[in-house]
Design an enzyme around this catalytic site. Structure first.
Site, PDB file in Angstrom:
ATOM      1  N   LYS A  13       0.831  -1.217   0.000  1.00 58.03           N
ATOM      2  CA  LYS A  13       0.000   0.000   0.000  1.00 58.03           C
ATOM      3  C   LYS A  13       0.866   1.268   0.000  1.00 58.03           C
ATOM      4  O   LYS A  13       0.642   2.179  -0.782  1.00 58.03           O
ATOM      5  CB  LYS A  13      -0.930   0.022   1.233  1.00 58.03           C
ATOM      6  CG  LYS A  13      -1.838  -1.175   1.365  1.00 58.03           C
ATOM      7  CD  LYS A  13      -2.717  -1.102   2.603  1.00 58.03           C
ATOM      8  CE  LYS A  13      -1.973  -1.117   3.911  1.00 58.03           C
ATOM      9  NZ  LYS A  13      -1.230  -2.360   4.198  1.00 58.03           N
ATOM     10  N   ARG A  88      -9.393   1.509   9.063  1.00 62.14           N
ATOM     11  CA  ARG A  88      -8.954   0.160   9.437  1.00 62.14           C
ATOM     12  C   ARG A  88      -9.984  -0.584  10.247  1.00 62.14           C
ATOM     13  O   ARG A  88      -9.785  -1.745  10.586  1.00 62.14           O
ATOM     14  CB  ARG A  88      -7.700   0.300  10.266  1.00 62.14           C
ATOM     15  CG  ARG A  88      -6.472  -0.114   9.424  1.00 62.14           C
ATOM     16  CD  ARG A  88      -5.425  -0.308  10.229  1.00 62.14           C
ATOM     17  NE  ARG A  88      -4.217  -0.910  10.081  1.00 62.14           N
ATOM     18  CZ  ARG A  88      -3.152  -0.384   9.530  1.00 62.14           C
ATOM     19  NH1 ARG A  88      -3.200   0.746   8.894  1.00 62.14           N
ATOM     20  NH2 ARG A  88      -2.028  -1.016   9.604  1.00 62.14           N
ATOM     21  N   ARG A 127      11.862  -5.695   4.685  1.00 62.12           N
ATOM     22  CA  ARG A 127      11.684  -4.257   4.455  1.00 62.12           C
ATOM     23  C   ARG A 127      12.700  -3.435   5.251  1.00 62.12           C
ATOM     24  O   ARG A 127      12.978  -3.715   6.415  1.00 62.12           O
ATOM     25  CB  ARG A 127      10.275  -3.825   4.866  1.00 62.12           C
ATOM     26  CG  ARG A 127      10.103  -2.305   4.819  1.00 62.12           C
ATOM     27  CD  ARG A 127       8.680  -1.858   4.880  1.00 62.12           C
ATOM     28  NE  ARG A 127       7.983  -2.297   6.065  1.00 62.12           N
ATOM     29  CZ  ARG A 127       6.687  -2.132   6.246  1.00 62.12           C
ATOM     30  NH1 ARG A 127       5.958  -1.556   5.322  1.00 62.12           N
ATOM     31  NH2 ARG A 127       6.115  -2.553   7.352  1.00 62.12           N
ATOM     32  N   ARG A 160      11.686  -1.650  10.932  1.00 65.68           N
ATOM     33  CA  ARG A 160      10.633  -1.246  11.867  1.00 65.68           C
ATOM     34  C   ARG A 160      10.482  -2.273  12.978  1.00 65.68           C
ATOM     35  O   ARG A 160      10.599  -3.468  12.742  1.00 65.68           O
ATOM     36  CB  ARG A 160       9.299  -1.119  11.097  1.00 65.68           C
ATOM     37  CG  ARG A 160       9.064   0.257  10.557  1.00 65.68           C
ATOM     38  CD  ARG A 160       7.901   0.358   9.597  1.00 65.68           C
ATOM     39  NE  ARG A 160       6.652  -0.247  10.017  1.00 65.68           N
ATOM     40  CZ  ARG A 160       5.532  -0.181   9.315  1.00 65.68           C
ATOM     41  NH1 ARG A 160       5.507   0.471   8.163  1.00 65.68           N
ATOM     42  NH2 ARG A 160       4.422  -0.764   9.745  1.00 65.68           N
ATOM     43  N   ARG A 171      -0.149  -8.776  13.540  1.00 61.33           N
ATOM     44  CA  ARG A 171      -0.751  -7.764  12.660  1.00 61.33           C
ATOM     45  C   ARG A 171      -1.669  -8.425  11.629  1.00 61.33           C
ATOM     46  O   ARG A 171      -2.712  -7.872  11.277  1.00 61.33           O
ATOM     47  CB  ARG A 171       0.352  -6.967  11.949  1.00 61.33           C
ATOM     48  CG  ARG A 171       1.022  -5.966  12.871  1.00 61.33           C
ATOM     49  CD  ARG A 171       2.362  -5.500  12.329  1.00 61.33           C
ATOM     50  NE  ARG A 171       2.273  -4.742  11.113  1.00 61.33           N
ATOM     51  CZ  ARG A 171       3.306  -4.547  10.292  1.00 61.33           C
ATOM     52  NH1 ARG A 171       4.491  -5.065  10.568  1.00 61.33           N
ATOM     53  NH2 ARG A 171       3.156  -3.835   9.204  1.00 61.33           N
TER      54      ARG A 171
HETATM   55  P1  AP5 Z   1       4.899  -1.600   1.739  1.00 65.51           P
HETATM   56  O1  AP5 Z   1       4.544  -0.772   0.552  1.00 65.51           O
HETATM   57  O2  AP5 Z   1       5.629  -0.963   2.857  1.00 65.51           O
HETATM   58  O3  AP5 Z   1       3.583  -2.338   2.290  1.00 65.51           O
HETATM   59  P2  AP5 Z   1       2.354  -1.770   3.135  1.00 65.51           P
HETATM   60  O4  AP5 Z   1       1.138  -2.454   2.628  1.00 65.51           O
HETATM   61  O5  AP5 Z   1       2.356  -0.271   3.126  1.00 65.51           O
HETATM   62  O6  AP5 Z   1       2.748  -2.341   4.539  1.00 65.51           O
HETATM   63  P3  AP5 Z   1       2.731  -1.697   6.018  1.00 65.51           P
HETATM   64  O7  AP5 Z   1       3.410  -2.666   6.903  1.00 65.51           O
HETATM   65  O8  AP5 Z   1       3.279  -0.298   6.011  1.00 65.51           O
HETATM   66  O9  AP5 Z   1       1.241  -1.668   6.279  1.00 65.51           O
HETATM   67  P4  AP5 Z   1       0.562  -1.698   7.626  1.00 65.51           P
HETATM   68  O10 AP5 Z   1      -0.816  -1.466   7.191  1.00 65.51           O
HETATM   69  O11 AP5 Z   1       0.741  -2.889   8.480  1.00 65.51           O
HETATM   70  O12 AP5 Z   1       1.346  -0.584   8.463  1.00 65.51           O
HETATM   71  P5  AP5 Z   1       0.998   0.924   8.826  1.00 65.51           P
HETATM   72  O13 AP5 Z   1       2.226   1.685   8.721  1.00 65.51           O
HETATM   73  O14 AP5 Z   1      -0.216   1.390   8.096  1.00 65.51           O
HETATM   74  O15 AP5 Z   1       5.728  -2.876   1.209  1.00 65.51           O
HETATM   75  C1  AP5 Z   1       6.298  -3.805   2.115  1.00 65.51           C
HETATM   76  C2  AP5 Z   1       7.676  -4.275   1.581  1.00 65.51           C
HETATM   77  O16 AP5 Z   1       7.467  -4.992   0.359  1.00 65.51           O
HETATM   78  C3  AP5 Z   1       8.649  -3.125   1.246  1.00 65.51           C
HETATM   79  O17 AP5 Z   1       9.947  -3.512   1.599  1.00 65.51           O
HETATM   80  C4  AP5 Z   1       8.533  -2.951  -0.279  1.00 65.51           C
HETATM   81  O18 AP5 Z   1       9.746  -2.481  -0.860  1.00 65.51           O
HETATM   82  C5  AP5 Z   1       8.208  -4.380  -0.725  1.00 65.51           C
HETATM   83  N1  AP5 Z   1       7.318  -4.412  -1.895  1.00 65.51           N
HETATM   84  C6  AP5 Z   1       6.238  -3.615  -2.145  1.00 65.51           C
HETATM   85  N2  AP5 Z   1       5.662  -3.941  -3.312  1.00 65.51           N
HETATM   86  C7  AP5 Z   1       6.358  -5.001  -3.801  1.00 65.51           C
HETATM   87  C8  AP5 Z   1       6.242  -5.817  -4.978  1.00 65.51           C
HETATM   88  N3  AP5 Z   1       5.276  -5.623  -5.885  1.00 65.51           N
HETATM   89  N4  AP5 Z   1       7.146  -6.826  -5.135  1.00 65.51           N
HETATM   90  C9  AP5 Z   1       8.133  -7.058  -4.231  1.00 65.51           C
HETATM   91  N5  AP5 Z   1       8.309  -6.313  -3.102  1.00 65.51           N
HETATM   92  C10 AP5 Z   1       7.422  -5.303  -2.897  1.00 65.51           C
HETATM   93  O19 AP5 Z   1       0.556   0.771  10.350  1.00 65.51           O
HETATM   94  C11 AP5 Z   1       1.467   0.463  11.370  1.00 65.51           C
HETATM   95  C12 AP5 Z   1       0.746   0.447  12.722  1.00 65.51           C
HETATM   96  O20 AP5 Z   1       0.197   1.763  12.994  1.00 65.51           O
HETATM   97  C13 AP5 Z   1      -0.470  -0.489  12.824  1.00 65.51           C
HETATM   98  O21 AP5 Z   1      -0.086  -1.807  13.161  1.00 65.51           O
HETATM   99  C14 AP5 Z   1      -1.290   0.190  13.925  1.00 65.51           C
HETATM  100  O22 AP5 Z   1      -0.744  -0.061  15.198  1.00 65.51           O
HETATM  101  C15 AP5 Z   1      -1.093   1.666  13.619  1.00 65.51           C
HETATM  102  N6  AP5 Z   1      -2.111   2.208  12.696  1.00 65.51           N
HETATM  103  C16 AP5 Z   1      -1.880   2.737  11.469  1.00 65.51           C
HETATM  104  N7  AP5 Z   1      -3.023   3.156  10.918  1.00 65.51           N
HETATM  105  C17 AP5 Z   1      -4.005   2.874  11.821  1.00 65.51           C
HETATM  106  C18 AP5 Z   1      -5.427   3.059  11.802  1.00 65.51           C
HETATM  107  N8  AP5 Z   1      -6.069   3.615  10.751  1.00 65.51           N
HETATM  108  N9  AP5 Z   1      -6.114   2.637  12.889  1.00 65.51           N
HETATM  109  C19 AP5 Z   1      -5.489   2.094  13.953  1.00 65.51           C
HETATM  110  N10 AP5 Z   1      -4.164   1.892  14.035  1.00 65.51           N
HETATM  111  C20 AP5 Z   1      -3.433   2.277  12.958  1.00 65.51           C
END
Ligand code: AP5
Length: 216
Positions: A13, A88, A127, A160, A171
């Site tokens: 994402k 979420r 990552r 991270r 998660r």
């Molecule tokens: P990446 O693009 O980073 O994936 P992502 O889907 O963004 O993953 P996240 O871990 O950031 O999502 P998340 O939803 O768990 O975390 P968030 O920060 O929102 O890609 C991942 C890896 O794969 C990278 O190394 C990339 O290079 C590689 N990659 C990408 N595309 C690829 C491809 N096509 N082929 C090969 N490799 C590829 O949330 C973190 C925490 O914050 C949550 O756990 C929660 O505690 C809190 N939080 C955030 N938002 C909320 C909310 N709305 N409500 C409540 N708590 C929240």
């Protein structure tokens, strides 16, 4: 254009949101990035969120809605926005509907990036993120030119805390229990489109663009 990117942790994402931001010149709103910045700066929000994030749990809806409410009032959101990692929970989605209704604006697309769990674990455990500018890399799929350093700004790359295998499993469970029900919610509104997260960064990006343009 107002767009939501749904999908499990590690589906891509954040990576795709940054590419879409560039293409359409509208901001990426990543609640995860905003929260990590708050934790880094040890603000009130950061202190309240840190332990939830480190355990892979969701931060309470009330805190998230406060930060979203503030963020979407900013002038750069006038033209549109890419919501990455928000909403979420069903509660957050309902609150977002209310906020948008008040502003008399509509959501255009909800894109779900689909990826199986074993691939998620592979992507997240490899990552690396830049401490300085937040750019993302992967030790195998998108390695930096210089080991441990960001290609864009030369900042140090780090892993991270929530990308440790045990937290990743947690998660994923949280995603299934609390976030996956949103697909039904947005399907009912006829907004949901699903895209496979397999393929190169550019291949996934092209699938997203095609889907957006087809349903515009
Ligand atoms: P990446 O693009 O980073 O994936 P992502 O889907 O963004 O993953 P996240 O871990 O950031 O999502 P998340 O939803 O768990 O975390 P968030 O920060 O929102 O890609 C991942 C890896 O794969 C990278 O190394 C990339 O290079 C590689 N990659 C990408 N595309 C690829 C491809 N096509 N082929 C090969 N490799 C590829 O949330 C973190 C925490 O914050 C949550 O756990 C929660 O505690 C809190 N939080 C955030 N938002 C909320 C909310 N709305 N409500 C409540 N708590 C929240």
């Amino acid at each position: 254009m107002r767009l939501i990117l749904l999908g499990p942790p590690g589906a891509g994402k954040g990576t795709q949101a940054k590419m879409l931001q560039e293409k359409y010149s509208i901001p990426q709103i990543s609640t995860g990035d905003i929260l990590r910045q708050a934790v880094k700066n040890q603000t009130k929000l950061g202190k309240e969120s840190e332990s939830y994030m480190n355990q892979g749990k969701l931060v309470p809806d009330s805190l998230i809605m406060e930060l979203i409410n503030e963020r979407i009032q900013k002038p750069d959101c006038q033209k549109g926005m890419i919501m990455d990692g928000f909403p979420r929970t069903i509660e957050q989605a309902k609150e977002l509907d209310k906020l948008l209704n008040k502003k008399e604006i509509k959501l255009n697309h909800v894109l779900e990036i689909v990826l199986p769990e074993d691939e998620v674990v592979l992507r997240l455990s490899g990552r690396r993120t830049c401490k300085n500018c937040g750019n993302m890399f992967h030790i195998k799929f998108k390695p930096p030119k210089k080991d441990g350093l960001c290609d864009s700004c030369g900042g140090e790359l780090y892993q991270r805390k929530d990308d440790q295998e045990e937290t990743i499993i947690n998660r994923l469970k949280v995603y299934t229990d609390q976030t996956a029900p949103l697909t039904k919610y947005f399907k009912k509104q006829n907004l949901l489109r699903s895209i496979s997260g397999f393929g190169s960064l550019d291949e996934v990006f092209n699938k997203i663009i095609k889907t957006i343009e087809k349903s515009a």
